[in-house]
Structures are given as structure tokens and as C-alpha cells.
Design an enzyme around this catalytic site. Structure first.
Site, short mmCIF file in Angstrom:
data_model
loop_
_atom_site.label_atom_id
_atom_site.label_comp_id
_atom_site.label_asym_id
_atom_site.label_seq_id
_atom_site.Cartn_x
_atom_site.Cartn_y
_atom_site.Cartn_z
CG HIS A 422 -2.08 0.90 1.16
ND1 HIS A 422 -2.27 1.93 2.06
CD2 HIS A 422 -3.11 0.98 0.30
CE1 HIS A 422 -3.37 2.58 1.77
NE2 HIS A 422 -3.90 2.04 0.70
CE1 TYR A 455 -11.29 9.12 -4.12
CE2 TYR A 455 -9.48 7.80 -3.27
CZ TYR A 455 -10.76 7.88 -3.80
OH TYR A 455 -11.49 6.75 -3.99
#
Length: 669
Positions: A422, A455
């Protein structure tokens, strides 16, 4: 055992999704944006059932009856989820039917009006009916397989005093809705509604006695077990196929039906009573995402991501020149993510750049990043890509990217079978004056040009030698299993990130006990970890002032006497999805600041490769602290008090932190 208390993960997430839904009645939100929040709430709920509810049901089926940190067993959680979801669906229908549709009508926008059906009859005959296939249900024809989230009509028919049963699957190849212009109005008809109104044209020789529309949600939480395959790419492709045929975790029905039909559904799909949700309204709101109108007032005011003023003055210079004396940092979408694409483009075209390394978790269709990596490899540069094939719901796309990059000559690796990668970082190695210089990009967000517009994330570019060396070590770990982790600038999970956070909190506790000031600010997407929660409670009891800005779920219960009186929890829900992770620790006046890809969750600490990066640049620290202060002063944010989020008082003049940043970002950086 401690006397600390905790919020349940799943119920806390449902509370977050409720806050999303409430944006649909926020007076500061434009009308079609309100409508989108209804669709987002529904879409979020779909994913919640596919993953979280599916996981809980698997635990129950396996006989796992252990309570979580909130003292709820999987079975108890499912029962409370069912109650809360039913309540939210009822609220959503009320908002859609009684609040938004009348407002839309006043703007001459109609959804599924009864009076204009004659205008879509031709659409039904020409564009819908040719692809419909009614299926008879009898002893010969059992119910066919129904894809995840596919709308289906169940129909009871009568002919010659005999009853027959059929299902009519609405094919995924059809659009979700059709738009017509009529009497200067925009009229939207969902495909489900059109089919319903013309059902008698499908079953022409039968009398339709009763019917209802239903939709299945299937388990999408299929774990990749290490023993199943040594080839992760092969394993992912195998499970993508299996996902399509996974078990049912939810069945939605659009109206009240007789018990006979409920029993039929239970039998057909091997489900339980509490898996069935009667919506008494639409079961698919995804058509909203494709609605388009020309009136600008129906949408958020358009904006153009900015280039920081100080960078504008030197923008014509090479990024490599700028980075010799300045780190580059900014927050998207207020600032322009294309700066990172331009940096990569310059690196690809620069003859002195020898190699590029990058992690890819999610990226977009028509990705400029992918195109540039291919070009770099074809230009003879050494390109290494660590691509995460297990990024949920992007697995298929990432498999395609992996094959495409390999074909271009990139070295592609897939990380670990048991850990998701991630971390988001990029390394450019350039030859300058007969020595190799490393340029590093670290971000809290993905290399995705589409989500970069919606975002909020922090991007950081630096020539710092120590950072570059440690990022090389990280890539060596991800690609070659190096085991050196004694780094100064970065910490990673699952090796030392949780311990690093605990040590930072302990330091604030220690200083407070000495009579000094203790202060923590953490901006996160989610917080659900018992060790970290307990440490925050301990810090609160010691007198450390803790402000948590947590968009989503949160296990910490703030403002409880003799436990968490010094903890505040705020949640910012708005136009953009809050995604940046920024951490601040007072450290007796030294003020340490970090950015991270990791939320404070068990999965992020134990099951993923994540980065925690300490910022040393004075201007960058000042900038990040400004972002935190603006978030903390947001009067439109929700605040968690014990187990309940306090709804902010909003009117047409309310200005949240996102709007403030849109208007004043150049003053901050």
C-alpha cells in the site's frame, strides 16, 4: 483486562456512511451533488456487504464466536448491522423521494415520472426488449446463475387458470437509465422502471398476477492463501473468476411481498431471513452517476488545481534544478497532481536518468503514468515496478497493467502473497557530475490522475540523500526481500510502524508527566486498533491533548470521564474524499511532523507494506500544520462524543475547510 471501551468497527463505518448520506440534505451542497451523495451512500453499502458483511458471515459459518474489542460476536454484529442498514435505507428513500425529487422537479428534472411513459415506448421496443430473455422456472429449468448486483424481476404469471413463474434478468449491457428531453424538461427513466411498466409486452400471452424486483449482493472477500499457488498472477486470475460465482450475502427486494415469495428466495439462494432487505424504493441508484445537466448551478463550482506560487516562478526550470535547493510539496486536489506527471515525464526524457522505480496500487484507465513507464523502458532506462495485484476491485485492471508493463520491458514484481503493498513512492536515479543522485516522491495517495481530482492527498518530492537511500532499501525489500530496516527517515509496516507510533505517543506521555506540554494531532481515514486506542486512552489520562481528524470509522470513544476526556474526534465529509494521513507530535517544542500511507488499523500495521515518512523541511512542516489547523477549525465537521456523532449546524453561508482551502490555498503555500 483494561476498563477501556471501544466502538465497533462495522457499526462505526455505517455511521460514517450515514454522514455521507446526510450530505444529500446539506443546504450548502448543489442539487445534483446532493443526488450523487445518495448514490455514493448506496455504492458504499454495496461494497460493505460484499466485503465486511461477507467476512462476518464466513466467521459465523465457520463457528467462530469470539467477541471483538467492542464485545460483540460476529453474529451480534450481523444483527445490529441489519437493524442499522434497514434504518438507513428508509432514510435514504425518504431523502430521495420527499426531498430531492421535488427539488429536481422544480428545476424541470424528472426521475421516473408516470405521465410520460409513452415517450419511452420506442426505447423499450428498440433498445431494451431485443436483449431481454425471460426464463421459466419449473422442474426442468432451475433458477440460473445471477451475477453480483444485477437487477432481476420475479414474475408470477397465469394462463388457463394455471400459475407459472419466471425471472427476467436485466442484462448488464443495457444502460442504467435513459434520458429524454420533453416539454423543456430533462426526463430520466431507469431501465428497471421502463421494463416494469412494459412487463406485459414481455409476457404477451400471460396474465401478470404479481411481480417484484430484486437484486443480489455476492461475497467479494475472497482471500488469497499462500498454499494455493506460487504464481500470484495466476492465483489472482483464478479468484477473479471465482468471485463472479460466490455466495449471496444480501438480497434486496423493492417492495413488500407475500411470505411465499420470501421463502422462495431463501430456498433459491440459500440465504437467511435477515439477509433480505425490503427497500420499498429503488434498489439501484448507480444511474445517478451518469446524469448530466447543463446548468452550472446544479453542480459544485468548477475549479482548476493550482500550482504553488513559489513554484510558478521557477516552473520553467528543470525539476531536477528546483529540487537541488527546494523540496516540492503540495496537497491535491487543491494543487495540481500533474506536477508529478510532469516530473516523471522529464525523468523519462532526460538522458542522464538511468533508472525509475515505482509502486502501483491503483491507477486509472488511459493512465499517463503507465504510458510514461512504458516509454522509459523502451528508451533503455531501467524501470522497476512493484504492482499490487490484490488491490480490492482493481485486481483485474492491475493484472492487465502488469502484463502491459512487462511487454514494454519493465521489471515487474508483485510483492508478497500475504501482504498488500500500500506504500506509494517513486525513485528516480540520475547521473550528475559522475555520481548518482536519487530523487524521491512519497505520497499519501495513489498514482491515479482521476482520483487526484477528488481525493485530498499530500505529495512530497525531495533530493534528500538519506531519504533516497532508505527508499532504495524499501524497494529492495519489496522486490528482493532485503531485511534491513534501521532507517531514520521512514518506518514501514509490518516491521516497525506500529511500534514507532506507540513510541511517539509514549514520548508525549513522558513529557506530560514531567509537567510539560503534551499534544498530538492525527489526521486519518480510519482508526481501529486496540493497542493504539489503549495508548491514546493512556495519553489522555496523563493529560496529553489529542485531536483526531478521522473521516471514517473510529474505535476510540472520546469525551468519557476518567478515560478520554482529553480526546476529540472530528469527521470531515464534503466535496472531496479526505484521504491524506498527517501526524503531529509536539515533542517538547520540537514539533515532529509525518505523512503516511497508513491508517491506524490492524490491517495497515500487520497486513500491508506502508510508509511513515518524517518531514524535516521547515516550510513543509509549517504547511502541513496549517492544513491540520484549518481542519480542526472546521465548523461544518461532525464531532464524535462518546458513541454519537453530533450533527453540525449548517446554513447556506456555512464554509467548511475544503471550501476554505479552495479559496485560499495560494496563501497557505
Amino acid at each position: 483486562m483494561s476498563n477501556f471501551i471501544y466502538n465497533n468497527r462495522e457499526l462505526s463505518w455505517l455511521d460514517f456512511n450515514y454522514r455521507v448520506l446526510k450530505q444529500a440534505i446539506n443546504p450548502t451542497v448543489p442539487l445534483l451533488e446532493k443526488l450523487k451523495f445518495v448514490a455514493i451512500h448506496a455504492s458504499n453499502l454495496d461494497e460493505f456487504f460484499m466485503v465486511r458483511v461477507a467476512g462476518l458471515k464466513d466467521q459465523v459459518d465457520a463457528g467462530y464466536d469470539v467477541a471483538d474489542i467492542s464485545m460483540r460476536t460476529p453474529k451480534q454484529q450481523l444483527e445490529e448491522i441489519s437493524t442499522k442498514v434497514s434504518s438507513q435505507v428508509k432514510t435514504r428513500n425518504d431523502i430521495f423521494e420527499n426531498h430531492l425529487k421535488p427539488q429536481l422537479k422544480s428545476k424541470r428534472i424528472l426521475i421516473n415520472p408516470k405521465e410520460y411513459l409513452s415517450q419511452v415506448e420506442e426505447i423499450f421496443y428498440l433498445e431494451i426488449l431485443p436483449v431481454l430473455t425471460p426464463v421459466a422456472l419449473n422442474n426442468i429449468n432451475k433458477i440460473p446463475f445471477i451475477q453480483n448486483l444485477t437487477s432481476v424481476f420475479f414474475v408470477e404469471l397465469e394462463k388457463d387458470s394455471k400459475l407459472f413463474y419466471s425471472i427476467l434478468i436485466i442484462p448488464g449491457v443495457l444502460p442504467k437509465s435513459f434520458k429524454i428531453k420533453y416539454k423543456k424538461q430533462s426526463v430520466y427513466y431507469t431501465t428497471n422502471y421502463i421494463v416494469e411498466k412494459f412487463l406485459n409486452k414481455v409476457y404477451t400471452n400471460y396474465n401478470i398476477k404479481r411481480y417484484f424486483l430484486f437484486r443480489l449482493t455476492r461475497n467479494a472477500d475472497l482471500p488469497i492463501h499462500q498454499e494455493l499457488s506460487e504464481d500470484l498472477l495466476e492465483a489472482i486470475e483464478h479468484y477473479l473468476d471465482m468471485r463472479k460465482k460466490s455466495n449471496v450475502v444480501r438480497l434486496e427486494i423493492d417492495r413488500e411481498v407475500d411470505r411465499y415469495f420470501i421463502d422462495k428466495m431463501i430456498e433459491y439462494f440459500d440465504i437467511e431471513q435477515n439477509d433480505i432487505y425490503i427497500t420499498n424504493g429503488l434498489i439501484d441508484f448507480s444511474f445517478i452517476f451518469n446524469m448530466q445537466e447543463t446548468k452550472k448551478s446544479l453542480y459544485y463550482e468548477s475549479f482548476k488545481p493550482a500550482v504553488p506560487l513559489w513554484l510558478q516562478k521557477i516552473e520553467k526550470r528543470s525539476f531536477f534544478e528546483v529540487l537541488k535547493s527546494n523540496d516540492i510539496f503540495f496537497i491535491r486536489p487543491y494543487h495540481d497532481f500533474k506536477l508529478i506527471i510532469k516530473f516523471l515525464e522529464e525523468a523519462v526524457l532526460d538522458k542522464n536518468v538511468l533508472s525509475l522505480k515505482i509502486t502501483l496500487y491503483r491507477t486509472n484507465d488511459d493512465s499517463k503514468i503507465i504510458e510514461l513507464l512504458e516509454k522509459a523502458a523502451k528508451n533503455g532506462k531501467h524501470v522497476s515496478v512493484v504492482i499490487e495485484l490484490k488491490a480490492r476491485f482493481d485486481e483485474e485492471k492491475n493484472v492487465e497493467w502488469a502484463k502491459r508493463l512487462e511487454n514494454a520491458g519493465c521489471i515487474v514484481t508483485y510483492g508478497f502473497l500475504d501482504l498488500k503493498i500500500h506504500a506509494k513512492c517513486m525513485l528516480v536515479v540520475r547521473k550528475e557530475a559522475n555520481k548518482l543522485v536519487r530523487y524521491t516522491h512519497i505520497s499519501t495517495g495513489n498514482y491515479n490522475e482521476k482520483t487526484a481530482l477528488v481525493y485530498t492527498d499530500i505529495d512530497y518530492l525531495t533530493k534528500d540523500e538519506l531519504t533516497g537511500q532508505e527508499i532504495i532499501n524499501l524497494f529492495n525489500y519489496m522486490m528482493g526481500y532485503s531485511d534491513i530496516f534501521e532507517w531514520q527517515r521512514i518506518k514501514i509496516s509490518p516491521k516497525n510502524l506500529r511500534d514507532s507510533i506507540i513510541n511517539l505517543i509514549d514520548n508525549e506521555i513522558k513529557n506530560t508527566k514531567k509537567g510539560k506540554k503534551g499534544r498530538i494531532i492525527a489526521k486519518l481515514n480510519s482508526l481501529y486498533d486496540k493497542q493504539i486506542s489503549d495508548k491514546l486512552y493512556e495519553a489522555s489520562l496523563a493529560g496529553v491533548k489529542i485531536d483526531l481528524i478521522v473521516r471514517g470509522l473510529c474505535s476510540v470513544v472520546p469525551k468519557v470521564k476518567n478515560m478520554s476526556e482529553n480526546i476529540t474526534v472530528k469527521s470531515i465529509i464534503g466535496r472531496f474524499l479526505e484521504h491524506a494521513r498527517i501526524l503531529y507530535f509536539y515533542d517538547n517544542g520540537n514539533e515532529r511532523m509525518f505523512i503516511s500511507t497508513a491508517d491506524w488499523m490492524v490491517r495497515n500495521f500487520d497486513k500491508r507494506i506502508e510508509i511513515l515518512y518524517e518531514i524535516h523541511n521547515f516550510k513543509a512542516k509549517k504547511f502541513l500544520k496549517s492544513i491540520l489547523n484549518i481542519n480542526l477549525s472546521d465548523k461544518t465537521a461532525w464531532e464524535l462524543v462518546k458513541y454519537t456523532y453530533k450533527k453540525p449546524h449548517l446554513d447556506n453561508t456555512s464554509i467548511g475547510s475544503q471550501e476554505l482551502l479552495l479559496k485560499s490555498i495560494q496563501k497557505i503555500l
